[in-house]
Design a protein around this motif. Structure first.
Motif, PDB file in Angstrom:
ATOM      1  N   ASN A  28      -8.497  65.558 -36.947  1.00 29.76           N
ATOM      2  CA  ASN A  28      -8.652  65.211 -35.530  1.00 29.76           C
ATOM      3  C   ASN A  28      -9.981  64.489 -35.289  1.00 29.76           C
ATOM      4  N   MET A  29     -11.057  65.006 -35.875  1.00 26.29           N
ATOM      5  CA  MET A  29     -12.364  64.361 -35.706  1.00 26.29           C
ATOM      6  C   MET A  29     -12.385  62.987 -36.369  1.00 26.29           C
ATOM      7  N   ARG A  30     -11.758  62.855 -37.538  1.00 26.90           N
ATOM      8  CA  ARG A  30     -11.711  61.568 -38.223  1.00 26.90           C
ATOM      9  C   ARG A  30     -10.914  60.547 -37.421  1.00 26.90           C
ATOM     10  N   ASN A  31      -9.775  60.971 -36.871  1.00 30.45           N
ATOM     11  CA  ASN A  31      -8.961  60.063 -36.060  1.00 30.45           C
ATOM     12  C   ASN A  31      -9.691  59.645 -34.788  1.00 30.45           C
ATOM     13  N   THR A  32     -10.395  60.579 -34.168  1.00 29.57           N
ATOM     14  CA  THR A  32     -11.179  60.249 -32.977  1.00 29.57           C
ATOM     15  C   THR A  32     -12.277  59.247 -33.317  1.00 29.57           C
ATOM     16  N   PHE A  33     -12.935  59.444 -34.451  1.00 31.56           N
ATOM     17  CA  PHE A  33     -13.985  58.518 -34.861  1.00 31.56           C
ATOM     18  C   PHE A  33     -13.405  57.132 -35.125  1.00 31.56           C
ATOM     19  N   ASN A  34     -12.250  57.081 -35.771  1.00 36.79           N
ATOM     20  CA  ASN A  34     -11.611  55.783 -36.024  1.00 36.79           C
ATOM     21  C   ASN A  34     -11.238  55.086 -34.718  1.00 36.79           C
ATOM     22  N   ARG A  35     -10.753  55.844 -33.734  1.00 40.84           N
ATOM     23  CA  ARG A  35     -10.436  55.253 -32.429  1.00 40.84           C
ATOM     24  C   ARG A  35     -11.699  54.739 -31.756  1.00 40.84           C
ATOM     25  N   ARG A  36     -12.799  55.456 -31.902  1.00 35.70           N
ATOM     26  CA  ARG A  36     -14.077  54.994 -31.339  1.00 35.70           C
ATOM     27  C   ARG A  36     -14.483  53.659 -31.958  1.00 35.70           C
ATOM     28  N   ILE A  37     -14.358  53.558 -33.269  1.00 34.91           N
ATOM     29  CA  ILE A  37     -14.732  52.325 -33.960  1.00 34.91           C
ATOM     30  C   ILE A  37     -13.826  51.173 -33.532  1.00 34.91           C
ATOM     31  N   LEU A  38     -12.515  51.419 -33.463  1.00 35.89           N
ATOM     32  CA  LEU A  38     -11.592  50.366 -33.046  1.00 35.89           C
ATOM     33  C   LEU A  38     -11.845  49.937 -31.606  1.00 35.89           C
ATOM     34  N   ASN A  39     -12.163  50.882 -30.740  1.00 39.49           N
ATOM     35  CA  ASN A  39     -12.471  50.555 -29.348  1.00 39.49           C
ATOM     36  C   ASN A  39     -13.748  49.725 -29.260  1.00 39.49           C
ATOM     37  N   ALA A  40     -14.758  50.104 -30.034  1.00 37.88           N
ATOM     38  CA  ALA A  40     -16.003  49.333 -30.040  1.00 37.88           C
ATOM     39  C   ALA A  40     -15.761  47.923 -30.582  1.00 37.88           C
ATOM     40  N   TYR A  41     -14.927  47.799 -31.608  1.00 35.18           N
ATOM     41  CA  TYR A  41     -14.605  46.486 -32.162  1.00 35.18           C
ATOM     42  C   TYR A  41     -13.878  45.627 -31.130  1.00 35.18           C
ATOM     43  N   LEU A  96     -22.269  68.607 -29.264  1.00 34.92           N
ATOM     44  CA  LEU A  96     -23.315  67.872 -28.549  1.00 34.92           C
ATOM     45  C   LEU A  96     -23.262  66.375 -28.864  1.00 34.92           C
ATOM     46  N   VAL A  97     -23.045  66.032 -30.112  1.00 33.60           N
ATOM     47  CA  VAL A  97     -22.973  64.621 -30.499  1.00 33.60           C
ATOM     48  C   VAL A  97     -21.758  63.959 -29.857  1.00 33.60           C
ATOM     49  N   GLN A  98     -20.652  64.690 -29.763  1.00 36.70           N
ATOM     50  CA  GLN A  98     -19.450  64.128 -29.152  1.00 36.70           C
ATOM     51  C   GLN A  98     -19.667  63.822 -27.676  1.00 36.70           C
ATOM     52  N   ILE A  99     -20.462  64.622 -26.997  1.00 39.72           N
ATOM     53  CA  ILE A  99     -20.761  64.362 -25.581  1.00 39.72           C
ATOM     54  C   ILE A  99     -21.468  63.018 -25.445  1.00 39.72           C
ATOM     55  N   LYS A 153     -20.110  59.007 -24.029  1.00 38.04           N
ATOM     56  CA  LYS A 153     -20.797  58.131 -23.072  1.00 38.04           C
ATOM     57  C   LYS A 153     -21.051  56.748 -23.666  1.00 38.04           C
ATOM     58  N   VAL A 154     -21.507  56.720 -24.903  1.00 38.33           N
ATOM     59  CA  VAL A 154     -21.925  55.470 -25.521  1.00 38.33           C
ATOM     60  C   VAL A 154     -20.753  54.729 -26.192  1.00 38.33           C
ATOM     61  N   LEU A 155     -19.927  55.466 -26.898  1.00 38.72           N
ATOM     62  CA  LEU A 155     -18.859  54.875 -27.702  1.00 38.72           C
ATOM     63  C   LEU A 155     -17.563  55.659 -27.461  1.00 38.72           C
TER      64      LEU A 155
END
Length: 143
Positions: free
Chosen positions: A35-48, A131-134, A138-140
């Protein structure tokens, strides 16, 4: 003397074999990691996607210039190159071959974490990740 050496050899072999048997993680930990890996991948794709959207006007201006056309022609010629195609096929095969090994290493790492580290640092690591996810939301953001 030979008996002592034989006993030491047997004990050393037992220790080395027991070290090779890595624990397997439970389903809850694997699901949490995935779940955390998929969320991180979505963050990267959204930023891209946001970066691509913001750079679109600049790319359009560059596309109209002649150096951009020559670079595009060069890339097209590279794609026709048989050496490049061979290298791409080899790298694709390596990635496909390495995927099971990477997956086994990931599961072994999660198993070692669960058995040896999670009882000691699991709660603290979970708080840090929360805490990092919060801040990442906001940022990504993931969406």
């Amino acid at each position: 003397m030979n008996g002592k050496l034989a006993l030491a050899l047997i004990l050393a072999l037992q220790v080395s074999v027991s070290l090779c048997e890595l624990p397997t993680p439970n389903k809850e930990l694997v699901d949490k990691y995935d779940n955390m890996r998929n969320t991180f991948n979505r963050r990267i794709l959204n930023a891209y996607a946001k970066l691509q959207e913001s750079l679109a006007p600049i790319v359009e201006k560059l596309r109209a210039s002649t150096p951009a056309q020559s670079a595009k022609d060069y890339v097209v010629e590279l794609q026709k190159d048989s050496y490049l195609q061979t290298a791409l096929n080899i790298s694709k095969g390596l990635v496909e071959g390495a995927t099971p090994v990477v997956e086994q290493a990931r599961k072994a790492g999660l198993g070692v974490y669960q058995q040896f580290l999670r009882p000691e640092i699991g709660v603290h690591l979970d708080k840090i990740i929360s805490l990092v996810q919060i801040y990442l939301d906001k940022v990504l953001p993931a969406e």
